[in-house]
Design an enzyme around this catalytic site. Sequence first.
Site, mmCIF file in Angstrom:
data_model
loop_
_atom_site.group_PDB
_atom_site.id
_atom_site.type_symbol
_atom_site.label_atom_id
_atom_site.label_comp_id
_atom_site.label_asym_id
_atom_site.label_seq_id
_atom_site.Cartn_x
_atom_site.Cartn_y
_atom_site.Cartn_z
ATOM 1 N N ASP A 13 8.037 -17.022 -29.334
ATOM 2 C CA ASP A 13 6.606 -16.764 -29.145
ATOM 3 C C ASP A 13 5.890 -18.036 -28.700
ATOM 4 O OD1 ASP A 13 6.514 -14.083 -29.578
ATOM 5 O OD2 ASP A 13 5.879 -14.196 -31.677
ATOM 6 N N ASP A 29 11.031 -5.095 -30.533
ATOM 7 C CA ASP A 29 10.593 -6.193 -31.404
ATOM 8 C C ASP A 29 10.985 -5.937 -32.862
ATOM 9 O OD1 ASP A 29 9.287 -8.552 -32.016
ATOM 10 O OD2 ASP A 29 7.467 -8.021 -30.931
HETATM 11 C C1 GLA Z 1 5.837 -10.441 -31.502
HETATM 12 C C2 GLA Z 1 6.378 -10.743 -30.121
HETATM 13 C C3 GLA Z 1 5.238 -10.966 -29.164
HETATM 14 C C4 GLA Z 1 4.371 -9.727 -29.134
HETATM 15 C C5 GLA Z 1 3.894 -9.379 -30.527
HETATM 16 C C6 GLA Z 1 3.185 -8.056 -30.550
HETATM 17 O O1 GLA Z 1 5.221 -11.539 -32.048
HETATM 18 O O2 GLA Z 1 7.233 -11.843 -30.148
HETATM 19 O O3 GLA Z 1 5.717 -11.279 -27.881
HETATM 20 O O4 GLA Z 1 5.100 -8.655 -28.596
HETATM 21 O O5 GLA Z 1 4.958 -9.316 -31.446
HETATM 22 O O6 GLA Z 1 2.768 -7.700 -31.811
#
Ligand code: GLA
Length: 689
Positions: free
Chosen positions: A505, A435
Amino acid sequence: MSYLIQYRDRGFSGNPFDAGMDRTISCDVMPLEYPCEGNGDYRHTAFGARDMRGVSGCDLRYVSHTIKQGKYSLPGMPAVFASDAEAQTLRVELQDERLPVEVTLLYGVLPERDCITRSVIIRNAGQEDVVLENAASAALDFLTGDFDLMHFYGRHTAERTLERTPVTHQEMVIGSRRGASSHQQNPFVILAEHETGEDHGRCIGVSLMWSGSFSCRVGKDSYDQTRLTMGIQEERFNYLLTPGEVFTAPEAVIVLTDCGLTDLSQRFHQLISGHIIRDPWKGQERPVLINNWEATYMDFTGEKIVQIARQAAELGVDMMVLDDGWFGRRSSDHDGLGDWQVNEAKLGCTMHELAAKVKSLGMRFGLWIEPEMVNMASDLFRQHPDWAFIIPGKQPVRSRDQLVLDFSRREVVDNICAQLFSVLDGSGIDYIKMDMNRSINDVYSAVMERQSQGKVLYKYVLGVYNFMERLRKRYPAMLIEGCSGGGGRFDAGMLYYTPQIWCSDMTDPIERIRIQYGTSFGYPVHCMGAHVSVSPNEQTGRVTPINTRAVVAMAGTFGYELDLNLVSEEDKAAVRQQIRDFKCWQHLMQDGLYFRLTDGLDNREEAAWMLTAKDRSEALLSIVTLDIHDNAPIRYIRLKGLDADALYRDAQSGRTYTGAALMYAGLPVPKHRGEYVAWQMHLIREQHA
Ligand code: GLA
């Protein structure tokens, strides 16, 4: 083809000195392969450099060229690969009269794919420093044509929305200044002739294999010629090139077709599948995974994760992914990033034990990481405050309460690698979700000399590539999924390292349809991370049937992001069936041809898409209704990519249709009650009619 270039005396368009008194030769109006600033071309250019006295102005000229079998590669950077039989490389050497730069234009030509890749290598061959002010990867000059620019803008939870704008005499600039390719714009654009549609017309796609800031400029000059440049962001790009030093511009991938947008997209899909995604995941079907993020956020124990995994395994899910919160003192956004030690107190066991428990359920196990980031509340930051991007004398901009580590520094990447390797070594972890949860600001590297700060963002991206390459080398079988707050770093460069990327997301399937629609123009479905989540949806509160959520997630890598212990028995049965279905159809997602059947922006009634086997022997149609009316007109969806003369059987009802009927008359959208109803139809070719 030189007859195409017509020579005219154009007022106020200057002439190169060596043209003598010939006023018909001017860089201002001629098509140029690598337009540079300073030779009388007043359009936007691809290259600019200055000497240490601040004097800009160059004039790159042809020196020599070579053509060789095979495709070049770029050390430390992503690039299209091809066998020697599939590609040729053209190298054109250029030199400047005054500045000591040697420029090599690289062209990779893949004739079967109608693809040309481009990159540029710039070398300081002199004794004095030179500053690069712009070094785009490619420029395209069109003598004629009326184009639209199709680009993909967005924001967090709303990435890659298609916008189609006529190219006029006003220059258009899209790009990212965020240090990552970004949610806001994507480094993939299409120039399409005005009349080009899904099934007809000329269009050219340009995809930049770069996961950092970029810029794309398009405009018509005063003689109606169109120029497009694509490359790294030139704003604040001051790259000090010392004697002997070499700079490499990231690769731009260019594909041309006369057969419309569907054909262009399919060509990019196949190029990414066959020439960008590397072994062992090239052509490989991906595991159906369950991720705990939306189920627990950071509030979990090892036991809770095992509970989620157990139920998922029982329903057929292949892999459990433990998301954010397993390390350091991470219990909220405010702490822990940078400290990659397993929080055994929180898990109630070691990571090895947790992985073993999950594996004993017959599942694979994956882990979330965010290696480029640090919280100020971390041991790493306390020990090495100068490892984070902070400009001396200025308070840094915080985002999600985190700072960005200076990945342009080798020792920083080494440290994060060492920490993570000690978690991963021997753990049997099969998957990593990597990420990156903020845009970069306060770019300053504590070890870089003052004049060289302009290199930091470029070197940062190379540091990220180096990190991923080391991960790949150490754990060759591991699947890495890219992520940046969803799809904030969804680009062809990333796909060289991470064969799939969490698309957004946003897990609301109705919102996702638009995001996946936009993404499909430049990227194949098998690289779009997509999951079934709870209803009402966590982001929008929208209520949708579980079947609809699955139909949309199946236009992606497919997985779940909820606690399946909490769903009804009926939904559990549905999940079991969805996974069975997906496994039957997965080869189509991996290797089929993708067709958009509805206009993702204008059609408010329903969304439809399909995947067809390359040999047309089967197809999977998906339809989701977006609106609902009583006593409404019947709507028909016309299928594509079938054999007109063959009979196709609907695997579920057994009913047969001719390919011609399905393609030219279409299928009626079934009568339905309730919101957001979805259908899938698996069609199998029976015989030629
Ligand atoms: C980002 C990712 C999510 C999750 C969060 C965790 O927003 O896109 O899927 O993994 O971080 O903090």
